[in-house]
Design a protein around this motif. Structure first.
Motif, PDB file in Angstrom:
ATOM      1  N   ASP A  36       0.829  -1.205   0.000  1.00  0.00           N
ATOM      2  CA  ASP A  36       0.000   0.000   0.000  1.00  0.00           C
ATOM      3  C   ASP A  36       0.863   1.255   0.000  1.00  0.00           C
ATOM      4  OD1 ASP A  36      -2.494   1.432   0.149  1.00  0.00           O
ATOM      5  OD2 ASP A  36      -1.995   1.847   2.254  1.00  0.00           O
ATOM      6  N   VAL A  37       1.932   1.236   0.788  1.00  0.00           N
ATOM      7  CA  VAL A  37       2.839   2.390   0.840  1.00  0.00           C
ATOM      8  C   VAL A  37       3.447   2.653  -0.537  1.00  0.00           C
ATOM      9  CG1 VAL A  37       5.052   3.184   1.772  1.00  0.00           C
ATOM     10  CG2 VAL A  37       3.371   2.167   3.292  1.00  0.00           C
ATOM     11  N   LEU A  38       3.748   1.584  -1.248  1.00  0.00           N
ATOM     12  CA  LEU A  38       4.410   1.707  -2.550  1.00  0.00           C
ATOM     13  C   LEU A  38       3.416   1.664  -3.702  1.00  0.00           C
ATOM     14  CD1 LEU A  38       7.490  -0.543  -1.776  1.00  0.00           C
ATOM     15  CD2 LEU A  38       7.374   1.944  -1.763  1.00  0.00           C
ATOM     16  N   HIS A  39       2.162   1.984  -3.428  1.00  0.00           N
ATOM     17  CA  HIS A  39       1.106   2.136  -4.436  1.00  0.00           C
ATOM     18  C   HIS A  39       0.908   0.883  -5.280  1.00  0.00           C
ATOM     19  CE1 HIS A  39       1.399   6.269  -3.232  1.00  0.00           C
ATOM     20  NE2 HIS A  39       2.639   6.349  -3.667  1.00  0.00           N
ATOM     21  N   GLY A  40       0.985  -0.299  -4.667  1.00  0.00           N
ATOM     22  CA  GLY A  40       0.692  -1.540  -5.359  1.00  0.00           C
ATOM     23  C   GLY A  40       1.815  -2.099  -6.209  1.00  0.00           C
ATOM     24  N   ASN A  41       2.988  -1.533  -6.154  1.00  0.00           N
ATOM     25  CA  ASN A  41       4.129  -2.053  -6.908  1.00  0.00           C
ATOM     26  C   ASN A  41       4.649  -3.292  -6.179  1.00  0.00           C
ATOM     27  OD1 ASN A  41       6.543  -2.587  -8.210  1.00  0.00           O
ATOM     28  ND2 ASN A  41       7.094  -0.419  -8.415  1.00  0.00           N
ATOM     29  N   GLU A  42       4.165  -4.471  -6.609  1.00  0.00           N
ATOM     30  CA  GLU A  42       4.431  -5.724  -5.887  1.00  0.00           C
ATOM     31  C   GLU A  42       5.908  -6.105  -5.875  1.00  0.00           C
ATOM     32  OE1 GLU A  42       2.184  -7.458  -4.092  1.00  0.00           O
ATOM     33  OE2 GLU A  42       0.778  -5.868  -4.548  1.00  0.00           O
ATOM     34  N   LYS A  43       6.580  -5.922  -7.011  1.00  0.00           N
ATOM     35  CA  LYS A  43       8.003  -6.294  -7.059  1.00  0.00           C
ATOM     36  C   LYS A  43       8.820  -5.425  -6.103  1.00  0.00           C
ATOM     37  CE  LYS A  43      10.070  -7.672 -10.730  1.00  0.00           C
ATOM     38  NZ  LYS A  43      10.686  -7.755 -12.062  1.00  0.00           N
ATOM     39  N   TRP A 104       6.296   3.065  12.257  1.00  0.00           N
ATOM     40  CA  TRP A 104       6.209   4.528  12.252  1.00  0.00           C
ATOM     41  C   TRP A 104       6.718   5.095  10.931  1.00  0.00           C
ATOM     42  CZ3 TRP A 104       9.819   8.599  12.308  1.00  0.00           C
ATOM     43  CH2 TRP A 104       9.277   9.850  12.596  1.00  0.00           C
ATOM     44  N   VAL A 105       7.873   4.622  10.467  1.00  0.00           N
ATOM     45  CA  VAL A 105       8.442   5.117   9.208  1.00  0.00           C
ATOM     46  C   VAL A 105       7.533   4.770   8.032  1.00  0.00           C
ATOM     47  CG1 VAL A 105      10.341   4.781   7.573  1.00  0.00           C
ATOM     48  CG2 VAL A 105      10.834   5.145   9.983  1.00  0.00           C
ATOM     49  N   LEU A 106       7.057   3.532   7.985  1.00  0.00           N
ATOM     50  CA  LEU A 106       6.177   3.137   6.888  1.00  0.00           C
ATOM     51  C   LEU A 106       4.857   3.908   6.922  1.00  0.00           C
ATOM     52  CD1 LEU A 106       6.829  -0.691   6.839  1.00  0.00           C
ATOM     53  CD2 LEU A 106       7.545   0.980   5.132  1.00  0.00           C
ATOM     54  N   ASN A 107       4.343   4.182   8.102  1.00  0.00           N
ATOM     55  CA  ASN A 107       3.108   4.953   8.210  1.00  0.00           C
ATOM     56  C   ASN A 107       3.315   6.388   7.723  1.00  0.00           C
ATOM     57  OD1 ASN A 107       0.343   5.173   8.900  1.00  0.00           O
ATOM     58  ND2 ASN A 107       0.922   6.268  10.758  1.00  0.00           N
ATOM     59  N   LYS A 108       4.477   6.969   8.038  1.00  0.00           N
ATOM     60  CA  LYS A 108       4.780   8.322   7.534  1.00  0.00           C
ATOM     61  C   LYS A 108       4.822   8.314   6.003  1.00  0.00           C
ATOM     62  CE  LYS A 108       6.366  11.474   9.966  1.00  0.00           C
ATOM     63  NZ  LYS A 108       5.723  12.704  10.407  1.00  0.00           N
ATOM     64  N   MET A 109       5.449   7.283   5.434  1.00  0.00           N
ATOM     65  CA  MET A 109       5.508   7.171   3.976  1.00  0.00           C
ATOM     66  C   MET A 109       4.109   6.998   3.391  1.00  0.00           C
ATOM     67  SD  MET A 109       8.841   4.698   3.569  1.00  0.00           S
ATOM     68  CE  MET A 109       8.512   4.361   1.856  1.00  0.00           C
ATOM     69  N   ARG A 110       3.299   6.187   4.032  1.00  0.00           N
ATOM     70  CA  ARG A 110       1.939   5.942   3.558  1.00  0.00           C
ATOM     71  C   ARG A 110       1.104   7.212   3.610  1.00  0.00           C
ATOM     72  NH1 ARG A 110      -2.742   4.148   6.347  1.00  0.00           N
ATOM     73  NH2 ARG A 110      -4.213   3.202   4.916  1.00  0.00           N
ATOM     74  N   ARG A 111       1.211   7.943   4.696  1.00  0.00           N
ATOM     75  CA  ARG A 111       0.450   9.199   4.815  1.00  0.00           C
ATOM     76  C   ARG A 111       0.872  10.213   3.758  1.00  0.00           C
ATOM     77  NH1 ARG A 111      -1.378  10.936  10.702  1.00  0.00           N
ATOM     78  NH2 ARG A 111      -2.120   8.917  11.418  1.00  0.00           N
ATOM     79  N   ARG A 112       2.173  10.288   3.492  1.00  0.00           N
ATOM     80  CA  ARG A 112       2.659  11.200   2.468  1.00  0.00           C
ATOM     81  C   ARG A 112       2.083  10.819   1.106  1.00  0.00           C
ATOM     82  NH1 ARG A 112       8.549  10.790   1.791  1.00  0.00           N
ATOM     83  NH2 ARG A 112       8.538  11.242   3.996  1.00  0.00           N
TER      84      ARG A 112
END
Length: 134
Positions: A36-43, A104-112
């Motif tokens: 989800d953080v990487l917008h569905g880029n599975e690889k 925490w880091v992944l959530n910050k990336m996801r929110r951005r």
């Protein structure tokens, strides 16, 4: 066999076992979150997930081995349990802090990413024209 050596062996077995279990659990359950953080880029999500697991192993097993040494001799069963409880408690706290830091880091990336998607203007309708005289 010296009880200090027994404490070391038990500590290493439990600590490394916990580290492997936590890493596998986080990897398996965190893959969806990273996707989800990487917008569905599975690889890319799989690659980032694997890199996080390797880093997690390196940091935690490095800490476990550095924290192995004990300043006092373990001479009784009671001292063995007390030494193990302190050492394993610290390892569990470090594992927990590492987990919370990653989340925490992944959530910050996801929110951005969510904020960037919300700021993108919508695409105007295609093939639609305004009624004449409106």
């Amino acid at each position: 066999m010296d009880l200090t050596v027994v404490a070391y062996v038990i500590y290493l077995l439990i600590s490394i076992g916990l580290t492997v279990w936590v890493a596998r659990t986080l990897s398996r359950n965190g893959r969806v979150f990273i996707g989800d953080v990487l917008h569905g880029n599975e690889k890319l999500a799989d690659a980032v997930n694997q890199l996080l697991v390797v880093g997690f192993y390196l940091v935690n097993i490095g800490f476990v081995t550095l924290f192995l040494r004990s300043n006092k001799e373990v001479e009784t069963a009671r001292a063995l349990f007390e030494t193990l409880s302190v050492k394993l408690g610290v390892v569990l706290l470090v594992l927990g802090v590492m987990h919370l830091g990653n989340v925490w880091v992944l959530n910050k990336m996801r929110r951005r990413g969510i904020m960037e998607r919300q700021q993108t203007p919508p695409v105007p309708p295609q093939g639609w024209t305004a009624p004449v005289g409106a």
